[in-house]
Design a protein around this motif. Structure first.
Motif: not given
Length: 256
Positions: A51-56
């Motif tokens: 999730t952090m990667h997808n919305h970095m």
């Protein structure tokens, strides 16, 4: 105190996570992530990392609730008073690492890592690596299974398993940790300032091929890897008071 009227929910594919997501969406609605005041991730640490990667680049805070196994990066799961929990949450800001790879054919590749950038031997033969920090060669030849550079957030993950040090989340440091070093046998790695620029070159890359991994993005047959903190990218993680990432990392050092 901020209002959290628009909440976006994401979940892993496990039954517990799917059921929890359905119950929360029914109670609080489900905003599009781009329009949300917060993103709530339901699953394990892997889902939180994804999730952090997808919305970095969104600068939207992410609040994880444990519906998986480990849950080091997550808060306890509760259906009630979610908006109040979000409003009271403490925010930890972390920065990823930027990995720039040049492969043996000369092609360049780039990826971001929240936890660590790792280099691994691809075959039965050990890797031979050369390490420079800020333009100065610090290790002319490291014979090993690999080496990694970890952020404070990632210092309790693979880095800890490789016997690297745990870093406080607010420490302006990176850890450079060897993986099964053969020569020099007793080298345990180094602590680096977070603005350090690390260059790792594969020696004998045709005979001893090496892969490079930024979290879950892998490139094979690399010739060199440059690693530096992407300080312009802010990732906002939300934790319940008294259970912040800083507290969890400190507790990890005392074995509980």
């Amino acid at each position: 105190m901020a209002d959290f009227e628009r909440i976006a929910f994401v979940a892993s594919e496990t039954r517990d996570a799917v059921d929890a997501c359905a119950a929360l969406v029914k109670r609080y609605g489900n905003a599009p992530p781009a329009e949300a005041d917060a993103i709530v991730a339901l699953g394990g640490d892997g889902l939180m990392l994804q999730t952090m990667h997808n919305h970095m680049h969104s600068r939207i805070p992410i609040y994880g609730m444990n519906r998986g196994s480990v849950g080091f990066l997550l808060n306890d799961y509760k259906k009630n008073r979610l908006k109040e929990r979000l409003a009271a949450a403490e925010i930890t800001v972390i920065h990823p690492l930027r990995m720039t790879v040049r492969d043996v054919k000369g092609a360049a590749h780039e990826a971001l890592a929240i936890n660590e950038v790792s280099l691994f031997r691809q075959i039965h033969q050990a890797a031979k690596l050369k390490i420079a920090v800020d333009g100065t060669t610090r290790m002319g030849e490291l014979i090993c299974d690999g080496v990694l550079v970890a952020t404070p957030a990632g210092s309790t993950a693979y880095n800890l398993s490789a016997h690297g040090p745990i870093l406080p989340i607010t420490a302006p440091l990176l850890t450079l940790t060897p993986i099964s070093p053969f020569r020099p046998r007793r080298w345990r790695g180094a602590l680096l300032p977070n603005d350090a620029h690390v260059l790792i070159e594969a020696l004998e890359p045709d005979k001893r091929p090496v892969s490079a991994v930024a979290d879950h993005t892998e490139f094979r047959n690399v010739a060199s890897v440059e690693i530096a903190e992407a300080s312009s990218i802010d990732i906002f993680m939300m934790f319940d008071p008294g259970h912040t990432l800083a507290e969890r990392i400190l507790a990890e050092q005392f074995g509980y």
